[in-house]
Design an enzyme around this catalytic site. Structure first.
Site, PDB file in Angstrom:
ATOM      1  CB  THR A 186      30.469  39.183  45.872  1.00  0.00           C
ATOM      2  OG1 THR A 186      31.109  38.266  44.975  1.00  0.00           O
ATOM      3  CG2 THR A 186      31.206  40.506  45.839  1.00  0.00           C
ATOM      4  CB  SER A 237      26.101  25.884  36.593  1.00  0.00           C
ATOM      5  OG  SER A 237      27.421  26.386  36.532  1.00  0.00           O
ATOM      6  CB  THR A 289      26.645  30.197  44.676  1.00  0.00           C
ATOM      7  OG1 THR A 289      26.557  30.870  43.420  1.00  0.00           O
ATOM      8  CG2 THR A 289      27.488  28.945  44.514  1.00  0.00           C
ATOM      9  N   GLY A 330      57.580  39.229  29.769  1.00  0.00           N
ATOM     10  CA  GLY A 330      58.602  38.232  30.055  1.00  0.00           C
ATOM     11  C   GLY A 330      58.635  37.895  31.532  1.00  0.00           C
ATOM     12  N   GLY A 331      59.828  37.691  32.058  1.00  0.00           N
ATOM     13  CA  GLY A 331      59.974  37.325  33.466  1.00  0.00           C
ATOM     14  C   GLY A 331      59.399  38.360  34.404  1.00  0.00           C
ATOM     15  CG  ASN A 349      25.830  19.851  47.508  1.00  0.00           C
ATOM     16  OD1 ASN A 349      26.824  19.296  47.066  1.00  0.00           O
ATOM     17  ND2 ASN A 349      25.490  19.809  48.796  1.00  0.00           N
ATOM     18  CB  ALA A 350      22.672  24.837  44.345  1.00  0.00           C
ATOM     19  CD  GLU A 373      26.451  37.493  37.857  1.00  0.00           C
ATOM     20  OE1 GLU A 373      25.420  37.582  37.180  1.00  0.00           O
ATOM     21  OE2 GLU A 373      26.450  37.567  39.096  1.00  0.00           O
TER      22      GLU A 373
END
Length: 388
Positions: free
Chosen positions: A164, A138, A132, A347-348, A135-136, A371
């Site tokens: 990664t 997908s 990646t 819940g909370g 500007n590239a 991916e």
């Protein structure tokens, strides 16, 4: 036995593989899980977990014996990814990235390349897959990193982002464009870049929503010089290698997502069987049971597809790109929905860091993005039915 215990019991593993999975499970639940909260809060790279994984020799499972490994099935690899990820998603993706990045070298590298690189991985080295760029994403054909031949060397200029293991890797499987080829697709080329190469630098590390202990870096290349012997296949073969890599890494990403989903689901089941409202266990309310039914059914069906895909790959199948896209897309969507629903069940409390479901929800989101975004996968799947 509930449905998930039966599914797990039906996974086809050899006796040795079952023992290995049990060792991984003990490590994950006993050590890795206990450190997950600390690493999430601090963002510290989990070197203790990496060391513990290396002590089990897990990197060796995807390296051929000839090069210092002890190659096991893809099925057991996926189960280890899922088990480690249930304990700590960051550690899960750090380890899984080793497989994603080194598999093209295993499948397409020369004997000389394998002899140089694979033993380092089998012994516990970290690997990074560098595709990646700003500007590239997908559309990999938009990458601008440039490989220029210069005698027996290749000179690299450019940069990568969202990588990664980018600042900790010993080896990088790097994709760029061959300067002598004009066509943007045919120019894509792959090579192996080694740690410490002059001109390789880390620009920054990302401060992320989830997977906070997994190192994600922007890296740059300023006249990095590598021997031409590090070129994987021929100039212009990169797109073919990239697709082959992604087809086998996408089921791995699915296993990762399903590890997050299973952890959240199990936490939710435990909580609603203990927590009471109006004198009744939460699980006794019909509306809650409907939520459980939807989560359990989708999770079980997706796990079944995961093990089907593992069997295809272990059987030597090669034409499974659409099936891999289906699996990655559905597994990551399920992970996001189940973690969100389990936060709702808590819940909370689910919105606070007292329980790990809050972390699991944050960890789940990226699985819909990396991916290949799920929008891209939907496009690939839908386009496969176009009559030519």
């Amino acid at each position: 036995m509930n449905i998930f215990e039966r599914l797990d019991a039906a996974i086809e593993l050899s006796d040795d593989e079952k023992l290995l999975v049990e060792s991984v499970r003990v490590l994950a639940r006993g050590e890795i899980a206990k450190r997950a909260e600390h690493h999430d809060k601090t963002g510290e790279f989990p070197w203790e977990n990496v060391k513990a994984i290396n002590n089990l020799g897990l990197n060796a499972m995807f390296i051929p014996e000839e090069y210092g490994g002890a190659a096991l099935s893809y099925t057991v690899y996926l189960e280890c990814v899922r088990e480690i990820t249930k304990a700590c998603a960051s550690t899960g993706i750090i380890w899984a990235t080793n497989f994603h990045a080194i598999k093209p070298v295993i499948d397409f590298g020369t004997h000389e390349q394998k002899s140089r690189f694979l033993p380092r991985v089998a012994e516990g080295g970290l690997v990074s897959l560098a595709i990646t760029e700003p500007n590239a994403g997908s559309d990999a054909t938009g990458m601008r990193t440039r490989f220029t031949p210069d005698g027996d060397d290749i000179v690299i200029n450019g940069g990568k982002t969202f990588i990664t293991n980018g600042d900790v890797a010993d080896l990088y499987l790097l994709f760029g464009k061959w300067s002598e080829i004009d066509d943007p697709k045919n120019a894509i080329t792959a090579l192996v870049l080694e740690k410490g190469t002059p001109g390789l630098s880390v620009v920054r590390k990302e401060d992320k929503m989830g997977h906070r202990a997994s190192s994600t870096a922007t890296i740059s290349f300023d006249n990095c010089r590598v021997p031409r012997a590090n070129l994987l296949c021929n100039p212009g073969d990169g797109l073919r290698l990239l697709f082959a890599s992604l087809n086998k890494s996408r089921p791995s990403v699915a296993a990762h997502a399903l590890g997050i989903a299973r952890a959240a689901f199990e936490d939710g089941i435990a909580y609603i069987n203990e927590r009471k409202q109006s004198g009744r266990k939460i699980v006794e309310f019909q509306g809650i049971q409907f939520m459980l039914a939807d989560m359990a059914t989708d999770l079980a069906m997706c796990e079944g597809w995961l093990w089907r895909m593992a069997k295809v790959i272990d059987g030597g199948g090669t034409d499974f790109g659409i099936e891999a896209s289906m699996l990655k897309m559905r597994a990551s969507d399920i992970a996001m929905r189940i973690t969100t629903d389990v936060v709702q069940l808590f819940g909370g409390y689910g919105y606070c860091s007292d329980f790990r479901v809050e972390r699991l929800m944050r960890d789940a989101k990226i699985t819909q993005i990396w991916e290949g975004t799920n929008q891209v996968h939907r496009q690939l799947i839908g386009r496969s039915f176009l009559t030519k």
